[in-house]
Design a protein around this motif. Structure first.
Motif, PDB file in Angstrom:
ATOM      1  N   PHE A   1       6.641 -18.170   0.391  1.00 50.00           N
ATOM      2  CA  PHE A   1       7.233 -16.833   0.283  1.00 50.00           C
ATOM      3  C   PHE A   1       8.522 -16.760   1.081  1.00 50.00           C
ATOM      4  CE2 PHE A   1       4.316 -16.487   3.892  1.00 50.00           C
ATOM      5  CZ  PHE A   1       5.048 -15.797   4.838  1.00 50.00           C
TER       6      PHE A   1
ATOM      7  N   VAL B   1      10.537   0.544  -3.394  1.00 50.20           N
ATOM      8  CA  VAL B   1      10.487   1.891  -2.850  1.00 50.20           C
ATOM      9  C   VAL B   1      11.825   2.132  -2.172  1.00 50.20           C
ATOM     10  CG1 VAL B   1       9.429   3.336  -1.077  1.00 50.20           C
ATOM     11  CG2 VAL B   1       8.000   1.920  -2.540  1.00 50.20           C
TER      12      VAL B   1
ATOM     13  N   PHE C   1      12.945  -1.037  -0.037  1.00 46.58           N
ATOM     14  CA  PHE C   1      11.988  -2.127   0.194  1.00 46.58           C
ATOM     15  C   PHE C   1      11.626  -2.687  -1.172  1.00 46.58           C
ATOM     16  CE2 PHE C   1      10.648   0.868   3.766  1.00 46.58           C
ATOM     17  CZ  PHE C   1      11.384   0.196   4.735  1.00 46.58           C
TER      18      PHE C   1
ATOM     19  N   ASN D   1       9.939  -5.765  -3.580  1.00 45.34           N
ATOM     20  CA  ASN D   1       9.040  -6.915  -3.696  1.00 45.34           C
ATOM     21  C   ASN D   1       9.313  -7.659  -4.995  1.00 45.34           C
ATOM     22  OD1 ASN D   1       7.708  -6.249  -1.299  1.00 45.34           O
ATOM     23  ND2 ASN D   1       6.200  -4.974  -2.352  1.00 45.34           N
TER      24      ASN D   1
ATOM     25  N   GLU E   1       8.163 -11.015  -7.570  1.00 46.07           N
ATOM     26  CA  GLU E   1       7.204 -12.066  -7.939  1.00 46.07           C
ATOM     27  C   GLU E   1       7.899 -13.038  -8.883  1.00 46.07           C
ATOM     28  OE1 GLU E   1       3.474 -10.151  -9.425  1.00 46.07           O
ATOM     29  OE2 GLU E   1       4.489  -8.374  -8.639  1.00 46.07           O
TER      30      GLU E   1
ATOM     31  N   ILE F   1       6.525 -15.441  -3.813  1.00 41.96           N
ATOM     32  CA  ILE F   1       6.793 -14.007  -3.715  1.00 41.96           C
ATOM     33  C   ILE F   1       7.882 -13.797  -2.661  1.00 41.96           C
ATOM     34  CG2 ILE F   1       4.474 -13.322  -4.475  1.00 41.96           C
ATOM     35  CD1 ILE F   1       3.803 -12.634  -1.565  1.00 41.96           C
TER      36      ILE F   1
ATOM     37  N   GLY G   1       8.354   3.501  -8.101  1.00 40.71           N
ATOM     38  CA  GLY G   1       7.839   2.287  -7.488  1.00 40.71           C
ATOM     39  C   GLY G   1       6.929   1.465  -8.371  1.00 40.71           C
TER      40      GLY G   1
ATOM     41  N   ARG H   1       5.558  -1.267 -10.867  1.00 42.84           N
ATOM     42  CA  ARG H   1       5.899  -2.681 -11.029  1.00 42.84           C
ATOM     43  C   ARG H   1       6.489  -2.875 -12.427  1.00 42.84           C
ATOM     44  NH1 ARG H   1       2.672  -6.979 -13.019  1.00 42.84           N
ATOM     45  NH2 ARG H   1       3.162  -9.007 -12.118  1.00 42.84           N
TER      46      ARG H   1
ATOM     47  N   SER I   1       2.001   0.437  -2.502  1.00 41.03           N
ATOM     48  CA  SER I   1       2.109  -0.667  -3.463  1.00 41.03           C
ATOM     49  C   SER I   1       2.262  -1.950  -2.671  1.00 41.03           C
ATOM     50  CB  SER I   1       3.277  -0.467  -4.429  1.00 41.03           C
ATOM     51  OG  SER I   1       4.489  -0.405  -3.727  1.00 41.03           O
ATOM     52  N   ALA I   2       1.626  -3.006  -3.142  1.00 42.76           N
ATOM     53  CA  ALA I   2       1.564  -4.223  -2.331  1.00 42.76           C
ATOM     54  C   ALA I   2       1.596  -5.467  -3.190  1.00 42.76           C
ATOM     55  CB  ALA I   2       0.288  -4.216  -1.486  1.00 42.76           C
ATOM     56  N   VAL I   3       2.180  -6.501  -2.621  1.00 42.70           N
ATOM     57  CA  VAL I   3       2.185  -7.817  -3.246  1.00 42.70           C
ATOM     58  C   VAL I   3       1.631  -8.789  -2.225  1.00 42.70           C
ATOM     59  CG1 VAL I   3       3.688  -9.670  -4.064  1.00 42.70           C
ATOM     60  CG2 VAL I   3       4.149  -7.327  -4.747  1.00 42.70           C
ATOM     61  N   SER I   4       0.803  -9.719  -2.671  1.00 38.96           N
ATOM     62  CA  SER I   4       0.274 -10.694  -1.711  1.00 38.96           C
ATOM     63  C   SER I   4       0.118 -12.043  -2.396  1.00 38.96           C
ATOM     64  CB  SER I   4      -1.077 -10.238  -1.158  1.00 38.96           C
ATOM     65  OG  SER I   4      -2.090 -10.492  -2.095  1.00 38.96           O
ATOM     66  N   ARG I   5      -0.247 -13.021  -1.600  1.00 38.15           N
ATOM     67  CA  ARG I   5      -0.440 -14.361  -2.146  1.00 38.15           C
ATOM     68  C   ARG I   5      -1.364 -15.140  -1.228  1.00 38.15           C
ATOM     69  NH1 ARG I   5       3.995 -19.203  -3.222  1.00 38.15           N
ATOM     70  NH2 ARG I   5       2.541 -20.470  -4.423  1.00 38.15           N
TER      71      ARG I   5
ATOM     72  N   VAL J   1      -0.496 -13.710   3.082  1.00 39.21           N
ATOM     73  CA  VAL J   1       0.763 -12.985   3.271  1.00 39.21           C
ATOM     74  C   VAL J   1       0.703 -11.758   2.379  1.00 39.21           C
ATOM     75  CG1 VAL J   1       1.888 -14.401   1.509  1.00 39.21           C
ATOM     76  CG2 VAL J   1       3.277 -13.071   3.081  1.00 39.21           C
TER      77      VAL J   1
ATOM     78  N   PHE K   1       3.120  -8.089   1.386  1.00 33.09           N
ATOM     79  CA  PHE K   1       4.248  -7.161   1.543  1.00 33.09           C
ATOM     80  C   PHE K   1       3.774  -5.798   1.055  1.00 33.09           C
ATOM     81  CE2 PHE K   1       6.682 -11.197   0.398  1.00 33.09           C
ATOM     82  CZ  PHE K   1       6.981 -11.508   1.710  1.00 33.09           C
ATOM     83  N   ILE K   2       3.728  -4.828   1.928  1.00 31.97           N
ATOM     84  CA  ILE K   2       3.097  -3.547   1.623  1.00 31.97           C
ATOM     85  C   ILE K   2       4.097  -2.410   1.801  1.00 31.97           C
ATOM     86  CG2 ILE K   2       1.212  -1.987   2.247  1.00 31.97           C
ATOM     87  CD1 ILE K   2      -0.124  -4.564   3.533  1.00 31.97           C
ATOM     88  N   ASN K   3       4.251  -1.581   0.788  1.00 30.70           N
ATOM     89  CA  ASN K   3       5.128  -0.415   0.859  1.00 30.70           C
ATOM     90  C   ASN K   3       4.289   0.862   0.922  1.00 30.70           C
ATOM     91  OD1 ASN K   3       7.420  -2.016   0.656  1.00 30.70           O
ATOM     92  ND2 ASN K   3       7.473  -1.886  -1.582  1.00 30.70           N
TER      93      ASN K   3
ATOM     94  N   HIS L   1       7.470  -0.044   5.373  1.00 29.99           N
ATOM     95  CA  HIS L   1       7.123  -1.360   4.854  1.00 29.99           C
ATOM     96  C   HIS L   1       6.401  -2.138   5.942  1.00 29.99           C
ATOM     97  CE1 HIS L   1       7.290  -5.118   2.713  1.00 29.99           C
ATOM     98  NE2 HIS L   1       7.748  -5.687   3.806  1.00 29.99           N
TER      99      HIS L   1
ATOM    100  N   GLU M   1       4.924  -6.012   6.679  1.00 27.15           N
ATOM    101  CA  GLU M   1       4.788  -7.407   6.273  1.00 27.15           C
ATOM    102  C   GLU M   1       3.728  -8.044   7.154  1.00 27.15           C
ATOM    103  OE1 GLU M   1       8.436  -9.618   6.378  1.00 27.15           O
ATOM    104  OE2 GLU M   1       7.411 -11.552   6.326  1.00 27.15           O
TER     105      GLU M   1
ATOM    106  N   GLN N   1      -2.370  -5.940  -9.582  1.00 27.69           N
ATOM    107  CA  GLN N   1      -1.084  -6.664  -9.629  1.00 27.69           C
ATOM    108  C   GLN N   1       0.071  -5.876  -9.035  1.00 27.69           C
ATOM    109  OE1 GLN N   1      -0.693  -8.221 -13.814  1.00 27.69           O
ATOM    110  NE2 GLN N   1      -0.495 -10.055 -12.523  1.00 27.69           N
ATOM    111  N   GLY N   2      -0.175  -5.186  -7.937  1.00 29.75           N
ATOM    112  CA  GLY N   2       0.918  -4.515  -7.253  1.00 29.75           C
ATOM    113  C   GLY N   2       1.219  -3.116  -7.740  1.00 29.75           C
TER     114      GLY N   2
ATOM    115  N   ARG O   1       1.346   0.809  -8.040  1.00 32.98           N
ATOM    116  CA  ARG O   1       1.395   1.858  -7.028  1.00 32.98           C
ATOM    117  C   ARG O   1       0.131   2.703  -7.145  1.00 32.98           C
ATOM    118  NH1 ARG O   1       3.532   7.154  -7.365  1.00 32.98           N
ATOM    119  NH2 ARG O   1       4.331   7.960  -5.391  1.00 32.98           N
TER     120      ARG O   1
END
Lengths: 357, 357, 357, 357
Positions: A160, A203, A217, A219, A221, A227, A342, A344, B201-205, B215, B217-219, B229, B231, B341-342, B344
Motif C-alpha cells: 500500500f 470525502v 481524503f 482512497n 484501489e 491500495i 463518498g 465508491r 467509508s473504509a478500504v483495507s487489505r 492496513v 484507510f478509514i474516512n 481520516h 490510517e 467493498q468500501g 459508505r
C-alpha cells in the motif's frame, strides 16, 4: 519533424523558440528554466497583467512582452507555447495554439475535463504537433529513484501507499484542492505503479469557502491489489509532503521537503508456511535504513528540456499524453465520488481502448 | 456502595482487591500500575500459561497465581477483575465475572460486538457493579490538553482531523487491525468531538495474511460537518502516531512518540465578506507555534485509579460505558463498509436512544 | 552629506549608484539584492574573470561590466563600491576606493588584520565617507528576535552560549576556517552580548590540507562571566548551524537551517536560599516551548538598504565599524592562541580606548 | 578462581551472590538487571535511607535489606558488592569491600582521585579479587557498532570528534559536572581511539551555584593528531547527546536519544596531488547515509553479566581497570586546567608505565 529550418548553418539544431503564456506563480519559473536551457530560447511572454509583464521585463529585458495571445500565435518566429494559466483556460489556449501550428506544453492538468483533453490530443495528432502535459514530478530525482525500486523488484509486492500533500497558504480561486494538488500525486502513483486505480472513494469539505473543497481524503484501489490513500489540503499547520510506500521487501518514505528526500527501510514481514492448520507464522525483519544520495537537478528544468527534445523529434516525452489523460480520468472519478457523497466509483480507462484504438 | 466492609478500622477506605486475568503484552503493565496504586491491591493473577505466571511470580512473589478463572471468581477476597485477554474472550470472561459479583475492568474493546457489549452493560447495571472499558488514551495528558482546546473554543470550528497510527511488528493473531488499533483513535475522536461519526467509508487489505486486514484507510463524516481520516496499519517503516487537527483558529499536531507531543499552531485562514459578488477574500495568518508542557503521568496508572474510585462509589469513570459502546458501533460500521467493498455506511447510534432509554 | 546632486528634480533622493567588485560566490547575491532595492542602482560589476562577467551579463544585460578596478574607481557616476573579493584583497581595494572618494561596503571581515582595518577606518573618517563591514547576520530576523530577549531581560543572566557552524563543501583557498566562518559567530556574539570576549583559547587542525585549519574549537570568556564555545568546521556530515543560549530565565535554540529558526524554552533552575549551612536548594522549572513567528526578510537585502541609508546620511549602519573592528580583534586573538598551541590569550580591545579616543 | 564452592551439584556454576550498596538513582537499575541476569543473585541491598530500602522491599520482597555496610561485608554468603553511592564514598566502600574479600563493581568513576583508584587496584590485585569500574557505555550497542568503524578502517583517519552531553535537571550535590558526566564521554573516547588525550584545555562556570561547575567546554589533543571537543552541562533546553565523528572516509553521527542512534555518512574530502606548486585540488564526495540496525540490548545488563563472568574467572572485563584509571587521569587534567584558568595542561599517563610496571 527535423526540417531544414530547424538546423543552423553549422549543422546544429536551432533552439526551440518558446512563448510563455501566463506569468502568475509558475510561469516565471518556466521562463527562468527555459532561459537557462541550451535547447530553448524564450522569445516572448504573455499575460493580461501589465504588472506581471513589467516585472519580467526588469529581469529579462530582451524578451518580448505581449498582452494579446493572438499576437503570440500569429508570430511565425514562435515554435512552441508553454501554457501556465489557470486550469479553466488550458483547453481554449492550447486549442488555439495547436490550431496555429504551435507545439504546446501545458501545465498540469492538461485540461479541465477528459473530454476537452481528448480533443486537444486529437488536434495535436492531426496536426503532427507535440502536446505535453507538465507533470513535473515525473522529472524529480527522488521520484525516479523510487521508481527504480518498483521496477527492479527491490520493493517486492506493493502492499500500500499513503500520501499527504498539505500546506497552509495557497487557496486557488478557480478550482478545488483535488484539481489543484491531486495531479501531482495521481501522476506520481500512475508513474510508479504503471496502472491507474480501478475504484475511488473520497470525502472532502469546503472548510473556508462552502462548496469549494480545500481538504480531501481519497482512497484508491488497484487491479493489482495495491491500495492507496491520498490526503490533499490547503489547510495545514505545516508543509507536509510525505509518502509512505509499504512493499513486501522494503518500505520507503519519500518526503520532498526533507534534506533526505528518500529513506529506504530494509524491513518487512515474512509469512512462513503454517505449521499447524490455520496458524500463520510471521517473522519480522528490521534492517538498515538508507538515505540514498539524490541528484540536485531542478525537475522543471529536466521537464522543459524533455519538451524541447520532443519538439525536435528526438524522443517521446516522459510526461506522456496517456499519463496526462489518465490523471484527468482519476480526478473526474474523485469528483464523481464526492458528488455522490463518498460513494465508491469506478475509474474510466478509455485512453488505450476506445480512444487510442 | 461504600459498605462497612470497605472501610478499615481507622476509617480509611480499604484498597480494592483486584485479580488480573491475562498476562500477555498488556496484563503485566496493569499488574505493575495496580501494584503502585495506593487504592488497589493485586491479590491474584490468572493465565493459562505457566511461563507467564512464573515470570510474574519472580517479580511479585506475594501475588497469588491461578490457572483457573473459576477459582479466581469463587474467591470472596477478590473485589474486582481486570481483564487483559484477547478480544474474543472479553465477553465470556467479563460476563462470568459480573455474574460472580465482581466489578470488571476490560481492556479495550469492551467486547467483540455491540450486542455482546450491551449484554455486559445490562448485567453490570442489574447487579449494581462497575463495568469499565480500558480506553487508556482518555487518561493521556496530551489527549486531555488537546481536549481543552476543543472545549474552550481556542481551536475554533473543527474543520478536519487526520490520524495515522502505524507500526511494524505486532500482527495480532485473532483480530483485524481495525479491532486492534481502531479503538485507540475512535475513542480519542469520540472524546474530543463529543459525537460519533454518522457515516464511514473504509478500504483495507490483508497484505501478509489474506483476508486478515493489516492496513485500513478509514474516512469519517460527522453531523457537525467535521471530517476525519484514520490510517491504521501493522506494517510501516517506523512507528508513527501523528494526528493533525485543523480548526478555524488553531491547528494542532499531536504525536505520541515525540518529546513534544502537542504542538499548537496559531495559524489560520480568514474569510472576509466578499467585496464583489462571488469573489472571496482570504487572508492567511501565521503565528507562533507553542509546545505546551505536558505532565508526565502514565495514563494507565490514572485509568486504574479511576476504576478504583468508581468501585469505591466515588465517581463515574471517564472511560464510560457509552464511549466503550459507541466505539464498538464505529468498529462495526467500519467492518460493514469493508464487507461491502468500501461502500459508505451509516453508523448506528443506539446507546442513549433505544438502549439507555 | 545630502548635496543637491543627490536629489532628483521632484525632490526625491536619487538612488545610490553602486559598483559591485568581485563576482564569486557572494557577489551575485549583492547584485541581485541591490537590483531589487529601490534606494540603489547597480551601475557596474567588476571581476577579473570573463566567465563571471558574461554570466552576469546574461542575467542583467543593462549593467556595465569591467575587468579593471581602476576604471570603476575613475568613473564619476559611481557613488559607492561593494567589495566581495577574497579576504586578502579587502584592504587594498577598499583603500583605493576610499581614496577615490567612493563610499565602501566590504564583505566581512573588514580587512585581513586589525592594523589594516584601522587604516581604512581612519581613511574613511578623514574623507567623510561611509565604510561598512558586511556582517549580514546582524540583519537576520532570528538574530534580532533573539537580541530582544537579551535586551529585555527575558533571558535573565546569560550563563553560556554554545555555537556550531559546520558544513561539508566549502574549503576556502586563501584563509583558515577561523577567518572564513568565524566572523559570522563572532559578530553575532558581539551584537547579542554588547561586549567582546576578554580571553580566548582555541584548538584547531588542518585535516585535509596540513597547516590550513579546517576545524576549530574555540572557547571564550567574557567580563560579565558569560562563557561561550564556538565550533567551526568545513568538514561535517551535514549542515549544522545550531546555537544554544542558556540564561537564568530562558533558554533559546537558534538554528538558521530550520523552518523554526528560534525556539524559546521557558525553563530554568532556581536557587533558593540555603536552609542549612552549605546546602543549596535547587528547583527545576520546565515550561512551554515557543517557536515565535519570524519575518521572512532576506538579511542581505536589509543590510544593503542600511548601507544606502548611511550613504544618504540618514543613519549609522547597524553593522558598525566598531563591530567590524572588534571582530577582527577576536580573530587575531584566536590565531594567537592557535599559534601558541591553544594557550589562553587575552583579546585586545583598542577601538574605543586608544584608537577611537 | 572457580573453586568447588562455586559449582552446584549438577556441575553448573552457582550464581554470583551480589550485595548492591546505594539505592539512589542508579542502584535500583543495578538491582533490576542483576535480578534478571541468570549468572547473578541479588542477596541484599544496603542504604542509609529507610525509605529507599522500603521501596526496594515492596518491589523485591525476597531480597535482604541492610542499613549497615559492615553487616553486608561480614556476610559470608555475599560474593561481590556493587557500589552505586556518591563518588566521594567510592574509595572507602570499595576498599572495605576488597579488604573483606569481596569482588567489587563500582559505578563510574572508580574513585575520587587517581591516587585512590591506584590503591584500590593494588588491593584488588593483592587479594586476587575482581575490581571493575562501571563504564556502562562500553556495553552500548551503538558505541560498539561505531568502534567497529574505527577498528576496521572504514572511517579512515580520525580527523576530529565533537561531543555534547547536556540536559536540564540533574545537578549533583557533591561533584562538578566534569566528575559527573565526563566519565561517560571520556571512557567512550578512550574506547574508540585506544589512546588517552595528551593535552587538555577547559573552560567552565558555576552558573547556578558559584564555584560548582555546571557547564564545561573541554578541548582534547591526541598524539595521533585527532582533536576532540566535549561539552558537558546540567543546564540545557533539551536533552542532547550528540557526537559527531569526522574521518577521512566516513563521518558518523551518534545520538543516544534517537531512534536511529548511529548514522553513517559516506562523505568526505579528497585531496589530490597539487598540480601546480602550492595549489591544492580538493574534491568533495557526498554519498548515501546509512542508519544501521542496532541491537536493543540494555548496556547495564551486558555490563553486569561481564562483571559476573570476571568473578567466575571466565574473562577480563571490557570496562577494564586501565580504562577506569585513565578516565580519572583525564578528569584530573581537566580539573587542573580549570584551576589554572583554562591553561593547556598535559594528561598524566602512568598506568602501564610507572604503576603497572
Amino acid at each position: 519533424m527535423s526540417s531544414d529550418g530547424r538546423v543552423t548553418r553549422n549543422g546544429r539544431l536551432k533552439p526551440v523558440r518558446v512563448a510563455v503564456v501566463g506569468l502568475g506563480y509558475w510561469g516565471p519559473n518556466i521562463v527562468r528554466n527555459l532561459h537557462d536551457a541550451p535547447e530553448a530560447k524564450v522569445v516572448c511572454v504573455c499575460d493580461v497583467s501589465n504588472r506581471s509583464l513589467e516585472k519580467m521585463a526588469r529581469r529579462y529585458p530582451a524578451i518580448q512582452r505581449r498582452r494579446s495571445l493572438q499576437k503570440v500565435l500569429d508570430d511565425p518566429s514562435v515554435d512552441a507555447v508553454a501554457v501556465a494559466t489557470p486550469v479553466g483556460t488550458h483547453y481554449a489556449i492550447a486549442r488555439a495554439a495547436l490550431a496555429a501550428g504551435k507545439h504546446v506544453f501545458v501545465e498540469k492538468p492538461l485540461a479541465g475535463s477528459a473530454e476537452e483533453a481528448w480533443e486537444l490530443i486529437e488536434l495535436a495528432r492531426a496536426n503532427g504537433l507535440v502536446l505535453m502535459p507538465g507533470h513535473t514530478f515525473l522529472y524529480s530525482p527522488p521520484v525516479n529513484l523510487i521508481r527504480d525500486h518498483f521496477r527492479s523488484g527491490a520493493l517486492g509486492d506493493t502492499y500500500f501507499i499513503s500520501m499527504s500533500r498539505v500546506n497552509l497558504g495557497i487557496h486557488q480561486p478557480d478550482v478545488s484542492v483535488v484539481w489543484d494538488l491531486g495531479p501531482h500525486d495521481f501522476s506520481i502513483l500512475r508513474y510508479w505503479l504503471g496502472e491507474n486505480p480501478v475504484a475511488v472513494s473520497a470525502v472532502s469539505r469546503g472548510c473556508v469557502i462552502p462548496d469549494k473543497p480545500d481538504v480531501a481524503f481519497i482512497n484508491f484501489e488497484y487491479a493489482s491489489g495495491t491500495i492507496a490513500h491520498v490526503e490533499l489540503s490547503w489547510l495545514a499547520p505545516s508543509k507536509l509532503r510525505r509518502t509512505t510506500i509499504v512493499g513486501s521487501r522494503q518500505m520507503i518514505v519519500y518526503d520532498d521537503t526533507s534534506a533526505e528526500p528518500v529513506r529506504v527501510f530494509d524491513s518487512g514481514v515474512q509469512l512462513r508456511d503454517p505449521e499447524t492448520f490455520g496458524e500463520f507464522q510471521l517473522s519480522y525483519r528490521t534492517g538498515d535504513i538508507i538515505s540514498p544520495r539524490v541528484d540536485a537537478v531542478e525537475p522543471l528544468y529536466a521537464e522543459l528540456r524533455d519538451f524541447c527534445a520532443a519538439v525536435r523529434g528526438l524522443s517521446q516525452p516522459r510526461s506522456s499524453l496517456q499519463i496526462g489523460f489518465e490523471v484527468i480520468e482519476v480526478i473526474e472519478a474523485v469528483e464523481r465520488s464526492l458528488a455522490r457523497q463518498g460513494e465508491r466509483v469506478h475509474v474510466e480507462s478509455t485512453f488505450s481502448a476506445t480512444r487510442a484504438g
